[in-house]
Design an enzyme around this catalytic site. Structure first.
Site, PDB file in Angstrom:
ATOM      1  N   HIS A  82      -2.152   8.748  -2.000  1.00  0.00           N
ATOM      2  CA  HIS A  82      -1.500   7.575  -2.597  1.00  0.00           C
ATOM      3  C   HIS A  82      -2.556   6.674  -3.212  1.00  0.00           C
ATOM      4  O   HIS A  82      -3.592   6.410  -2.608  1.00  0.00           O
ATOM      5  CB  HIS A  82      -0.739   6.789  -1.521  1.00  0.00           C
ATOM      6  N   ASP A 161      11.963  -1.566   2.403  1.00  0.00           N
ATOM      7  CA  ASP A 161      10.754  -1.887   1.631  1.00  0.00           C
ATOM      8  C   ASP A 161      11.114  -2.159   0.179  1.00  0.00           C
ATOM      9  O   ASP A 161      10.569  -3.067  -0.453  1.00  0.00           O
ATOM     10  CB  ASP A 161       9.745  -0.731   1.714  1.00  0.00           C
ATOM     11  N   ARG A 168       9.251  -9.873  -2.881  1.00  0.00           N
ATOM     12  CA  ARG A 168       7.853 -10.349  -2.888  1.00  0.00           C
ATOM     13  C   ARG A 168       7.341 -10.503  -4.310  1.00  0.00           C
ATOM     14  O   ARG A 168       6.569 -11.408  -4.618  1.00  0.00           O
ATOM     15  CB  ARG A 168       6.974  -9.362  -2.113  1.00  0.00           C
ATOM     16  N   SER A 183       4.029  -1.819   3.434  1.00  0.00           N
ATOM     17  CA  SER A 183       4.878  -1.311   2.359  1.00  0.00           C
ATOM     18  C   SER A 183       4.443   0.108   1.959  1.00  0.00           C
ATOM     19  O   SER A 183       5.253   1.035   1.892  1.00  0.00           O
ATOM     20  CB  SER A 183       4.780  -2.277   1.167  1.00  0.00           C
ATOM     21  N   LYS A 187       6.334   4.091   3.242  1.00  0.00           N
ATOM     22  CA  LYS A 187       6.805   5.151   2.323  1.00  0.00           C
ATOM     23  C   LYS A 187       6.131   6.483   2.646  1.00  0.00           C
ATOM     24  O   LYS A 187       6.755   7.539   2.602  1.00  0.00           O
ATOM     25  CB  LYS A 187       6.536   4.749   0.873  1.00  0.00           C
TER      26      LYS A 187
HETATM   27  N1  URA Z   1       2.454  -0.892  -3.632  1.00  0.00           N
HETATM   28  C1  URA Z   1       3.458  -0.855  -2.731  1.00  0.00           C
HETATM   29  O1  URA Z   1       4.122   0.171  -2.600  1.00  0.00           O
HETATM   30  N2  URA Z   1       3.700  -1.959  -2.014  1.00  0.00           N
HETATM   31  C2  URA Z   1       2.992  -3.088  -2.123  1.00  0.00           C
HETATM   32  O2  URA Z   1       3.257  -4.036  -1.426  1.00  0.00           O
HETATM   33  C3  URA Z   1       1.965  -3.127  -3.060  1.00  0.00           C
HETATM   34  C4  URA Z   1       1.714  -1.984  -3.787  1.00  0.00           C
END
Ligand code: URA
Length: 443
Positions: A82, A161, A168, A183, A187
């Site tokens: 990621h 999320d 946010r 966050s 995932k």
């Molecule tokens: N990427 C994400 O998936 N979440 C965040 O809070 C910031 C970047």
């Protein structure tokens, strides 16, 4: 329990229990706690932070808010990668086939982009016919048979999320280490990986502008992964300029193909080798980074990484002839050269501005509904350290239908992005640190 008491507790620097975090996240998911209370809580977290236990609990709560993918039917250690977001970042396009060609199964669920340039899925859709949709059974079969598949996030992964991140985004609470860490990791956990390699960007184009903040974010994510039994490492890499030279969907696929052939930009190849080496080590296919790097390089040199990419494209319905002749990928109608105003040396290229310029040309989405133009974007001609003379081309805009105003705006943004110094600029580090459960190694 009342949301207002939990907001107050966090506002005053208190620690929330697992039950209290569950109450907030579940209540928010169900629509029982309104946006304004969760905004206030997120702002309290922004200022007061959360400890590792709270961050881990928040991650789990969000991971459990929707479907959790079980990758166990696929043999081997599934390693996910990621990136915390960067302009020109086409590492997934290179790494999925490269790492799969070395025997690490890649079951990748990727996203589309909002703002800046497209996401991995948009980039792959530059290849005619390439489909990012398939049911779970076919996904598992493809990974089992050819070692890799890249699909869109299907089903209902981490809805809490999704809702919180959108909130946010509009309440100035994105740049909080515990909120970003939970966050991202929620995932990854829900997507079922056994091990995770994170590419945490640092610099002007990243969420975290300083190295110390980037390391702190990486540590928070590595801690979460480790506590949840997922071997996790993080590489801190530069985002003080875009990665590679091409920014825009088809342009990035072309550069990814060149990199798989060993003819790509040095910075992109290096970041892919570093991340890929970590993936091979975590995937149990190499004993250390040196061995992993040698394996990956040999797969580029002997053509097996490119062959794997063609297999993925074919399996997902894409036109393999476009991989063989990248000139047949979508191409813009007009090319506009952006010329340096002053002479000197490129000191930095503010990635965010380049991303916005690409979006203005149509390479990214301004809103979720915007259509994306796969052919357009920006090809940089000069990167950090390069000498430029006044009037020399520093970048080329690849343009289709954007109105004249947007093209002019994009050109101005590119010029603004380039910082030219009178003094020579020494080579910049590409990777700054490696963060593992055993600590931080700075390079
Ligand atoms: N990427 C994400 O998936 N979440 C965040 O809070 C910031 C970047």
């Amino acid at each position: 329990m009342r949301a207002v008491d939990l907001i107050q507790k966090k506002r005053d620097g208190g620690e929330l229990s697992r039950e209290e975090i569950a109450y907030l996240i579940q209540g928010y998911s169900k629509g029982e706690i309104p946006d304004y209370q969760i905004s206030a809580w997120a702002m309290a977290v922004y200022f007061q932070g959360m400890n590792a236990r709270e961050t881990g609990d928040l991650t789990l709560e969000m991971a459990m808010s929707g479907d959790q993918v079980d990758l166990s039917p696929i043999a081997g250690i599934k390693v996910d990668k990621h990136s915390t977001g960067g302009v020109g970042d086409k590492t997934t396009v290179v790494l999925a086939p490269l790492v799969a060609s070395a025997g690490v199964p890649v079951a990748k669920m990727s996203g589309r982009g909002l703002g800046h340039t497209g996401g991995t899925l948009d980039k792959l859709e530059s290849i005619s016919g390439f489909s990012i949709e398939m049911d779970r059974e076919r996904f598992f079969t493809q990974v089992g048979e050819i070692g890799a598949a890249v699909i869109g996030q299907s089903g209902n992964i981490t809805p809490a999320d999704k809702k919180l991140y959108a909130l946010r985004d509009v309440t100035a609470t994105v740049e909080s280490i515990p909120l970003i860490a939970s966050s991202v990791m929620s995932k990854k956990i829900a997507a079922g990986a056994d091990a995770i390699v994170l590419d945490v960007k640092t610099g002007s184009g990243a969420f975290m502008k300083t190295l110390d903040d980037s390391i702190a974010l990486a540590q928070a994510m590595v801690d979460i992964g480790t506590h949840l039994g997922r071997n996790t490492v993080a590489v801190i890499s530069d985002m003080d300029q875009p990665l590679g030279y091409g920014i825009g969907n088809a342009l990035e696929i072309k550069e990814g193909i060149e990199t798989l052939k060993g003819q790509g930009p040095a910075d992109l190849e290096e970041v892919c080798l570093i991340l890929g080496s970590q993936m091979l080590v975590l995937g149990g296919k190499a004993k250390d980074e040196t061995e992993a790097r040698a394996i990956l390089k040999s797969h580029i040199e002997d053509g097996s990484a490119l062959a794997k990419f063609k297999q993925i494209v074919e399996a997902q319905g894409g036109d393999v002839s476009q991989v063989e002749s990248p000139g047949t990928l979508p191409t813009a109608r007009a090319f506009i050269e952006v010329k340096a105003v002053t002479a000197g040396y490129v000191e930095s290229i503010q990635a965010e501005k380049i991303g916005i310029a690409a979006m203005l040309l149509g390479a990214g989405r301004e809103t979720k509904e915007s259509a994306i133009d796969l052919a357009v974007g920006i090809q940089l001609s000069k990167k950090v350290g390069a000498a430029v003379v006044a009037g020399e081309t520093i970048a080329v805009l690849h343009v289709n239908d954007a109105g004249a105003d947007k093209v002019q705006e994009a050109e101005a943004k590119v010029l603004e992005a380039y910082l030219i110094s009178a003094e020579p600029v020494p080579p910049q580090p590409l990777v700054f640190a490696l963060v593992t459960k055993d600590g931080v190694t700075r390079y």
